[in-house]
Design a protein around this motif. Sequence first.
Motif, PDB file in Angstrom:
ATOM      1  N   ALA A 327      44.119 -23.296  28.589  1.00 14.42           N
ATOM      2  CA  ALA A 327      42.800 -23.995  28.580  1.00 14.42           C
ATOM      3  C   ALA A 327      41.932 -23.383  29.252  1.00 14.42           C
ATOM      4  N   ARG A 328      42.310 -22.997  30.518  1.00 13.99           N
ATOM      5  CA  ARG A 328      41.496 -22.440  31.406  1.00 13.99           C
ATOM      6  C   ARG A 328      40.559 -21.066  30.877  1.00 13.99           C
ATOM      7  N   LEU A 329      41.423 -20.264  30.250  1.00 15.33           N
ATOM      8  CA  LEU A 329      40.875 -19.183  29.566  1.00 15.33           C
ATOM      9  C   LEU A 329      40.021 -19.445  28.377  1.00 15.33           C
ATOM     10  N   GLN A 330      40.532 -20.426  27.562  1.00 17.95           N
ATOM     11  CA  GLN A 330      39.639 -20.754  26.443  1.00 17.95           C
ATOM     12  C   GLN A 330      38.299 -21.632  27.041  1.00 17.95           C
ATOM     13  N   LYS A 331      38.302 -22.349  28.107  1.00 13.33           N
ATOM     14  CA  LYS A 331      37.180 -22.917  28.570  1.00 13.33           C
ATOM     15  C   LYS A 331      36.448 -21.545  29.261  1.00 13.33           C
ATOM     16  N   GLU A 332      36.756 -21.056  29.918  1.00 15.41           N
ATOM     17  CA  GLU A 332      36.090 -19.644  30.438  1.00 15.41           C
ATOM     18  C   GLU A 332      35.319 -19.016  29.293  1.00 15.41           C
ATOM     19  N   ALA A 333      36.270 -18.841  28.310  1.00 12.08           N
ATOM     20  CA  ALA A 333      35.825 -18.163  26.959  1.00 12.08           C
ATOM     21  C   ALA A 333      34.800 -18.879  26.093  1.00 12.08           C
ATOM     22  N   ALA A 334      34.680 -20.088  26.214  1.00 11.18           N
ATOM     23  CA  ALA A 334      33.785 -20.987  25.537  1.00 11.18           C
ATOM     24  C   ALA A 334      32.402 -21.104  26.593  1.00 11.18           C
ATOM     25  N   GLU A 335      32.726 -20.778  27.900  1.00 12.54           N
ATOM     26  CA  GLU A 335      31.479 -20.875  28.583  1.00 12.54           C
ATOM     27  C   GLU A 335      31.012 -19.735  28.694  1.00 12.54           C
ATOM     28  N   LEU A 336      31.701 -18.608  28.461  1.00 17.61           N
ATOM     29  CA  LEU A 336      31.184 -17.288  28.319  1.00 17.61           C
ATOM     30  C   LEU A 336      30.470 -17.146  26.865  1.00 17.61           C
ATOM     31  N   GLN A 337      31.167 -17.922  25.948  1.00 16.04           N
ATOM     32  CA  GLN A 337      30.341 -17.839  24.595  1.00 16.04           C
ATOM     33  C   GLN A 337      29.077 -18.568  24.554  1.00 16.04           C
ATOM     34  N   LYS A 338      29.438 -19.862  25.495  1.00 16.29           N
ATOM     35  CA  LYS A 338      28.220 -20.501  25.483  1.00 16.29           C
ATOM     36  C   LYS A 338      26.895 -20.023  26.134  1.00 16.29           C
ATOM     37  N   ALA A 339      27.516 -19.346  27.142  1.00 14.02           N
ATOM     38  CA  ALA A 339      26.171 -18.621  28.032  1.00 14.02           C
ATOM     39  C   ALA A 339      25.690 -17.515  27.010  1.00 14.02           C
ATOM     40  N   ARG A 340      26.738 -16.896  26.283  1.00 14.33           N
ATOM     41  CA  ARG A 340      26.252 -15.762  25.163  1.00 14.33           C
ATOM     42  C   ARG A 340      25.277 -16.211  24.316  1.00 14.33           C
ATOM     43  N   GLU A 341      25.693 -17.509  23.778  1.00 15.52           N
ATOM     44  CA  GLU A 341      24.853 -18.025  22.768  1.00 15.52           C
ATOM     45  C   GLU A 341      23.680 -18.493  23.225  1.00 15.52           C
TER      46      GLU A 341
END
Length: 435
Positions: A327-341
């Motif tokens: 979940a932490r990795l997914q969150k970090e990935a989502a945050e990264l994706q969000k930041a990317r988007e």
Amino acid sequence: MNHEEQPVPAPNKLPFMQQRQWITLAVVGGIILISFILGGQLFETVRKGTYQIKQAAVTGTMSAKMTPGLWLQFFGDIQTWPKAETFYFTADRDEGEARDQSIEVRFNDGSLCHISGTTRIMMPTNEQDAVNLAVQEGYRSYQDLEQKLILPVIRNALRLTANLMSARESYSDNRADFIFWAWDQVQNGLYETIEETRKVKDLVSGEMVTKTFKIIKRGSDGNPVYQRNPLNGLGIRLANFEIKEFRYADKVKQQIAAQQEALMAVATARANAQRAEQEALTKEAQGKAKVMEAKYEKEQDKIRAVVEATKEKEVAITQAQKELEVARLQKEAAELQKAREIVLGEGEATRKRLVMEADGALAQKLDTYEAVMQRFAAEFAKQKWVPEVVIGSGGGGYGNGPGRNEAANLIHLLTAQALQDLGLDLKIPSRNGSK
């Protein structure tokens, strides 16, 4: 007729040399005769396995010859002694003298017994000890020494040893002790003893009786205290001590048999009691073992459950940690994706804004205008402003008339309104920049 008397001839005389020879022969013959008669008083031979003690004929001086061979007796008194001899104290008439030589002893229960055995006597090995036996100790012969020294030493040792135990003990339990104690006293001297009174249980009657016992006196080091040994300092040594037989009186044998039966009965009863007790202890131990086994099994189940629960807990923790990590990795990935988007969106918005600023959003306006006009056209087509065909004069021909004009005007009006709302300017600018 007278005849002259003739002289009588003298007897024949031997020559002087011949007379001397005859005298010598006579003397030698006399000496030989005397030597033959008295030879046993002049020389003596010491045979192997013996030694001899001599008392001089005139002076009375004592001397000894310890080695085999011929020596000068010269009318002295000679005694022959064995260097080693076996001493018998046995009832067997085939050993020693042809008579009963066993030693009678009495045990502390009053029982009589005759003991048979043998020992080896090792006589002195030096001249001084050998002479002392005859001079200082006064033993006139080996037989005299046996009867006056060796026999009393062994007899006293056996009798004192017997007085330290009962006949039954000498028969069974303490037989080895009897032999050891007797030999110890023969070698080192009689034990000093003390009396001890105590109550004991009679083996036959079973009643408690008071008896006085002699026991060995011991020193501070725990060893027996000995009396002086008569053999000390004489050069005599005893060896190979053996007790061959305990010959109990018939009455004593019967008493010992009865005691043995009583003891066996007691021992049997005790053994049965011990067996029963042991069986009870065994059953108790088995029961305890089963209880412990059951307890152990329960403990094992408990341990298994704890281990299993711990394992499940650890697995759950591991799984939760894993899921948490995912979940932490997914969150970090989502945050990264969000930041990317966000970055992409901001970039796209910036790009569009710049494009719009560059051409005034012409493409969007045109798309909007086109869509609006298509909508107007569709709605306008649905309206029946005038008949599609007009027959008559004054109409000015096909497609002409007041209806058509009104529609055209309305279209122009709506178009102008849309252009104004969109801020579009459809005029083509001239080359010099004027519209």
